[in-house]
Design a protein around this motif. Structure first.
Motif, PDB file in Angstrom:
ATOM      1  N   SER A  92      15.048   5.863  52.092  1.00  0.00           N
ATOM      2  CA  SER A  92      15.836   7.042  51.696  1.00  0.00           C
ATOM      3  C   SER A  92      15.937   7.130  50.179  1.00  0.00           C
ATOM      4  O   SER A  92      16.633   8.008  49.657  1.00  0.00           O
ATOM      5  CB  SER A  92      17.237   6.961  52.314  1.00  0.00           C
ATOM      6  OG  SER A  92      17.171   7.063  53.720  1.00  0.00           O
ATOM      7  N   GLY A  93      15.317   6.172  49.482  1.00  0.00           N
ATOM      8  CA  GLY A  93      15.305   6.210  48.024  1.00  0.00           C
ATOM      9  C   GLY A  93      16.423   5.427  47.376  1.00  0.00           C
ATOM     10  O   GLY A  93      16.610   5.516  46.154  1.00  0.00           O
ATOM     11  N   LEU A  94      17.174   4.646  48.167  1.00  0.00           N
ATOM     12  CA  LEU A  94      18.214   3.805  47.582  1.00  0.00           C
ATOM     13  C   LEU A  94      17.616   2.420  47.378  1.00  0.00           C
ATOM     14  O   LEU A  94      17.025   1.861  48.304  1.00  0.00           O
ATOM     15  CB  LEU A  94      19.443   3.750  48.495  1.00  0.00           C
ATOM     16  CG  LEU A  94      20.039   5.114  48.866  1.00  0.00           C
ATOM     17  CD1 LEU A  94      21.308   4.933  49.683  1.00  0.00           C
ATOM     18  CD2 LEU A  94      20.336   5.938  47.617  1.00  0.00           C
TER      19      LEU A  94
ATOM     20  N   GLY B 265      13.880  -4.435  42.299  1.00  0.00           N
ATOM     21  CA  GLY B 265      15.163  -4.117  42.927  1.00  0.00           C
ATOM     22  C   GLY B 265      16.311  -4.108  41.914  1.00  0.00           C
ATOM     23  O   GLY B 265      16.131  -4.421  40.733  1.00  0.00           O
ATOM     24  N   ILE B 266      17.492  -3.749  42.420  1.00  0.00           N
ATOM     25  CA  ILE B 266      18.640  -3.549  41.524  1.00  0.00           C
ATOM     26  C   ILE B 266      18.953  -4.815  40.732  1.00  0.00           C
ATOM     27  O   ILE B 266      19.161  -4.765  39.512  1.00  0.00           O
ATOM     28  CB  ILE B 266      19.866  -3.075  42.346  1.00  0.00           C
ATOM     29  CG1 ILE B 266      19.568  -1.693  42.951  1.00  0.00           C
ATOM     30  CG2 ILE B 266      21.124  -3.011  41.471  1.00  0.00           C
ATOM     31  CD1 ILE B 266      20.619  -1.185  43.933  1.00  0.00           C
ATOM     32  N   TRP B 267      18.957  -5.968  41.402  1.00  0.00           N
ATOM     33  CA  TRP B 267      19.311  -7.210  40.669  1.00  0.00           C
ATOM     34  C   TRP B 267      18.136  -7.754  39.847  1.00  0.00           C
ATOM     35  O   TRP B 267      18.296  -8.713  39.101  1.00  0.00           O
ATOM     36  CB  TRP B 267      19.845  -8.287  41.609  1.00  0.00           C
ATOM     37  CG  TRP B 267      21.139  -7.988  42.318  1.00  0.00           C
ATOM     38  CD1 TRP B 267      21.538  -8.549  43.502  1.00  0.00           C
ATOM     39  CD2 TRP B 267      22.232  -7.131  41.912  1.00  0.00           C
ATOM     40  NE1 TRP B 267      22.780  -8.065  43.865  1.00  0.00           N
ATOM     41  CE2 TRP B 267      23.228  -7.201  42.908  1.00  0.00           C
ATOM     42  CE3 TRP B 267      22.466  -6.294  40.810  1.00  0.00           C
ATOM     43  CZ2 TRP B 267      24.430  -6.481  42.839  1.00  0.00           C
ATOM     44  CZ3 TRP B 267      23.656  -5.566  40.749  1.00  0.00           C
ATOM     45  CH2 TRP B 267      24.615  -5.670  41.736  1.00  0.00           C
TER      46      TRP B 267
ATOM     47  N   ASP C 263      21.992  -7.357  35.734  1.00  0.00           N
ATOM     48  CA  ASP C 263      22.585  -8.677  35.994  1.00  0.00           C
ATOM     49  C   ASP C 263      23.823  -8.511  36.885  1.00  0.00           C
ATOM     50  O   ASP C 263      24.811  -7.908  36.453  1.00  0.00           O
ATOM     51  CB  ASP C 263      22.976  -9.307  34.640  1.00  0.00           C
ATOM     52  CG  ASP C 263      23.604 -10.685  34.811  1.00  0.00           C
ATOM     53  OD1 ASP C 263      23.872 -11.085  35.964  1.00  0.00           O
ATOM     54  OD2 ASP C 263      23.832 -11.337  33.780  1.00  0.00           O
ATOM     55  N   PRO C 264      23.778  -9.043  38.123  1.00  0.00           N
ATOM     56  CA  PRO C 264      24.928  -8.841  39.014  1.00  0.00           C
ATOM     57  C   PRO C 264      26.222  -9.424  38.448  1.00  0.00           C
ATOM     58  O   PRO C 264      27.300  -8.905  38.724  1.00  0.00           O
ATOM     59  CB  PRO C 264      24.513  -9.551  40.311  1.00  0.00           C
ATOM     60  CG  PRO C 264      23.365 -10.429  39.951  1.00  0.00           C
ATOM     61  CD  PRO C 264      22.701  -9.815  38.776  1.00  0.00           C
ATOM     62  N   MET C 265      26.123 -10.469  37.644  1.00  0.00           N
ATOM     63  CA  MET C 265      27.345 -11.078  37.098  1.00  0.00           C
ATOM     64  C   MET C 265      28.010 -10.176  36.048  1.00  0.00           C
ATOM     65  O   MET C 265      29.176 -10.341  35.722  1.00  0.00           O
ATOM     66  CB  MET C 265      27.034 -12.454  36.496  1.00  0.00           C
ATOM     67  CG  MET C 265      26.633 -13.479  37.537  1.00  0.00           C
ATOM     68  SD  MET C 265      27.900 -13.647  38.842  1.00  0.00           S
ATOM     69  CE  MET C 265      27.023 -13.147  40.312  1.00  0.00           C
ATOM     70  N   LYS C 266      27.244  -9.192  35.530  1.00  0.00           N
ATOM     71  CA  LYS C 266      27.824  -8.247  34.558  1.00  0.00           C
ATOM     72  C   LYS C 266      28.296  -6.958  35.226  1.00  0.00           C
ATOM     73  O   LYS C 266      28.874  -6.092  34.568  1.00  0.00           O
ATOM     74  CB  LYS C 266      26.787  -7.904  33.479  1.00  0.00           C
ATOM     75  CG  LYS C 266      26.486  -9.079  32.564  1.00  0.00           C
ATOM     76  CD  LYS C 266      25.607  -8.638  31.411  1.00  0.00           C
ATOM     77  CE  LYS C 266      25.409  -9.824  30.460  1.00  0.00           C
ATOM     78  NZ  LYS C 266      24.109  -9.773  29.812  1.00  0.00           N
ATOM     79  N   LEU C 267      27.972  -6.800  36.542  1.00  0.00           N
ATOM     80  CA  LEU C 267      28.237  -5.518  37.197  1.00  0.00           C
ATOM     81  C   LEU C 267      28.945  -5.620  38.541  1.00  0.00           C
ATOM     82  O   LEU C 267      29.563  -4.653  38.976  1.00  0.00           O
ATOM     83  CB  LEU C 267      26.905  -4.777  37.423  1.00  0.00           C
ATOM     84  CG  LEU C 267      26.187  -4.348  36.153  1.00  0.00           C
ATOM     85  CD1 LEU C 267      24.740  -3.985  36.453  1.00  0.00           C
ATOM     86  CD2 LEU C 267      26.910  -3.177  35.509  1.00  0.00           C
ATOM     87  N   ALA C 268      28.855  -6.746  39.202  1.00  0.00           N
ATOM     88  CA  ALA C 268      29.353  -6.818  40.578  1.00  0.00           C
ATOM     89  C   ALA C 268      30.278  -8.017  40.787  1.00  0.00           C
ATOM     90  O   ALA C 268      30.172  -8.733  41.781  1.00  0.00           O
ATOM     91  CB  ALA C 268      28.171  -6.858  41.557  1.00  0.00           C
TER      92      ALA C 268
ATOM     93  N   ALA D 268      26.161   6.231  38.578  1.00  0.00           N
ATOM     94  CA  ALA D 268      24.743   6.580  38.729  1.00  0.00           C
ATOM     95  C   ALA D 268      24.300   6.381  40.176  1.00  0.00           C
ATOM     96  O   ALA D 268      23.578   7.222  40.746  1.00  0.00           O
ATOM     97  CB  ALA D 268      23.895   5.732  37.785  1.00  0.00           C
ATOM     98  N   ARG D 269      24.744   5.293  40.789  1.00  0.00           N
ATOM     99  CA  ARG D 269      24.345   5.043  42.186  1.00  0.00           C
ATOM    100  C   ARG D 269      24.994   6.054  43.135  1.00  0.00           C
ATOM    101  O   ARG D 269      24.399   6.457  44.131  1.00  0.00           O
ATOM    102  CB  ARG D 269      24.689   3.605  42.572  1.00  0.00           C
ATOM    103  CG  ARG D 269      23.735   2.618  41.883  1.00  0.00           C
ATOM    104  CD  ARG D 269      24.043   1.186  42.193  1.00  0.00           C
ATOM    105  NE  ARG D 269      23.963   0.887  43.599  1.00  0.00           N
ATOM    106  CZ  ARG D 269      24.553  -0.171  44.159  1.00  0.00           C
ATOM    107  NH1 ARG D 269      25.242  -1.023  43.409  1.00  0.00           N
ATOM    108  NH2 ARG D 269      24.443  -0.382  45.446  1.00  0.00           N
ATOM    109  N   ARG D 270      26.228   6.497  42.822  1.00  0.00           N
ATOM    110  CA  ARG D 270      26.881   7.509  43.659  1.00  0.00           C
ATOM    111  C   ARG D 270      26.110   8.829  43.596  1.00  0.00           C
ATOM    112  O   ARG D 270      25.872   9.478  44.616  1.00  0.00           O
ATOM    113  CB  ARG D 270      28.333   7.700  43.193  1.00  0.00           C
ATOM    114  CG  ARG D 270      29.191   8.486  44.188  1.00  0.00           C
ATOM    115  CD  ARG D 270      30.631   8.629  43.720  1.00  0.00           C
ATOM    116  NE  ARG D 270      31.322   7.370  43.542  1.00  0.00           N
ATOM    117  CZ  ARG D 270      31.586   6.801  42.358  1.00  0.00           C
ATOM    118  NH1 ARG D 270      31.213   7.393  41.231  1.00  0.00           N
ATOM    119  NH2 ARG D 270      32.213   5.653  42.295  1.00  0.00           N
TER     120      ARG D 270
END
Ligand code: BJW
Length: 234
Positions: A15-17, A25-27, A31-36, A54-56
Motif C-alpha cells: 500500500s506504499g507504507l 526501510g524506515i529504520w 534512527d529509532p532511538m531519536k524518533l521512537a 509525514a507518515r500520517r
C-alpha cells in the motif's frame, strides 16, 4: 475455528507504507532511538512530530491492498461458520479497518489518534500535530503526542491479546520480521500452548523455525491464497 492473526509492516508494504527493517526501510533511513522513544520525544518533540506528521500524510494517501481485504473476508467467513478471527496488528495504520475488518487490536497504537499528556484522553487526529496543537478534550496546548507505542513503553491491549491467543486453534504471523517483543514471542507462546502456527512473509523471519507451516511471497498474493484455503477447508 478460532484464528489469531498477527500482522506487521509487510502487510501494508504494497500500500506504499514503508517497512522498518528491510533494505531502505524506515529504520535504515532514520534512527529509532531519536524518533521512537519517550526520551526522544522529551528531548526533541519538533523532530518526532515532523516524523509522524509525514507518515500520517502518507497514510491518508494510501489504500488497503488485497491482503487487508482478504483478512476482512476471513473475519466474515469465519464468523459465518461459527468461528472467530482475532486480528492483532503491530501497524499504526488504519488499513485493516478501511478494508472492512471490524475488530482490530492495535498493540502499537494508532497514527490517526492523539494522546494528551495533560488529561490522558485519546482523540481522533488527521491533521499535522506539532508542538502547538491543543487537546480537544481539555484544551491544553502543547501536550499532545502521537498515540503510538515507542520502545520501552508497554504495548496496548495485552490482556485481551494474550487471552485471545490462549483460545486460538491457529496462530498466523503475517508480514512481520519477528524482531520486536512482546509480539515476537507470540509464536513461542502459541507453540507452548499446543496451537498450530503459520508464517506468511516475503522471506523467512527471525522466528521461521518456530512455525509449523510457512508460506513465502508478497502479502497481496499469499494472504488471499491462505484465506481461500482456510475457508475452503471449513
Ligand atoms: C513483506 C512484504 C510484502 C516486506 N509481503 N511481507 C525481550 C522481551 C520483551 C521486550 C524486549 C525484549 N528485548 C528487547 C525488548 C524491548 C523492545 C524490543 O523488542 N526491542 C527489539 C528491537 C529487540 N520492545 C519494546 O520496547 C516494547 N515494549 C516492551 O517490551 O515493554 C515491556 C513490556 C512488554 C510486555 C509486558 C510488560 C512490559 C515496545 C515496542 C514498540 C515498537 N514500536 C515500533 C514503532 C511504533 C510506532 C511507529 O510505527 O513509528 O513498532 S518499532 C517498529 O517495529 C513498529 C513495528 O510495529 C515493529 C515491528 O516491526 P514489523 O512490523 O515486524 O516490521 P519489520 O520491518 O521489522 O518487518 C517487516 C517484514 O515484512 C519483513 O520480514 C519483510 O520481509 C516483510 N515484508 N514486504 C509480505 N510485500
Amino acid at each position: 475455528m478460532r484464528i489469531f492473526a498477527l500482522t506487521g509492516a509487510g502487510v501494508s508494504a504494497e500500500s506504499g507504507l514503508g517497512t522498518f527493517r528491510d533494505a531502505g526501510g524506515i529504520w535504515a533511513r532514520f534512527d529509532p532511538m531519536k524518533l521512537a522513544t519517550p526520551e526522544a520525544f522529551a528531548r526533541d518533540p519538533d523532530l518526532v512530530h515532523a516524523f509522524y506528521d509525514a507518515r500520517r500524510r502518507n497514510l491518508l494517501a494510501a489504500e488497503p491492498n488485497a491482503a487487508h481485504v482478504a483478512l476482512a473476508r476471513l473475519e466474515a467467513g469465519l464468523a459465518a461458520r461459527g468461528g472467530e478471527l482475532f486480528l492483532c496488528t503491530q501497524n499504526i495504520d488504519d488499513l485493516h479497518e478501511r478494508a472492512g475488518s471490524t475488530r482490530v487490536a492495535h498493540m502499537h497504537g494508532e497514527l490517526l489518534k492523539a494522546r494528551c499528556l495533560a488529561c490522558g484522553q485519546t482523540s481522533r487526529w488527521r491533521e499535522d500535530m506539532g508542538v502547538t496543537a491543543s487537546c480537544p478534550s481539555c484544551g491544553e496546548t502543547g501536550r499532545l503526542r502521537p498515540h503510538v507505542v515507542w520502545f520501552g513503553e508497554i504495548p496496548l491491549d495485552l490482556d485481551a491479546i494474550f487471552a485471545a491467543l490462549a483460545e486460538a486453534d491457529l496462530f498466523v504471523a503475517i508480514g512481520t520480521s519477528g524482531s520486536v517483543y512482546p509480539a515476537a514471542g507470540f509464536v513461542a507462546e502459541a507453540r507452548a500452548l499446543g496451537i498450530r502456527t503459520c508464517e506468511i512473509n516475503l522471506e523467512p523471519s527471525d522466528n521461521a523455525a518456530l512455525f509449523d507451516e510457512r508460506r513465502y511471497g508478497r502479502a497481496s498474493e499469499a494472504v488471499p491464497a491462505f484465506v481461500e484455503a482456510v475457508l475452503a477447508a471449513r
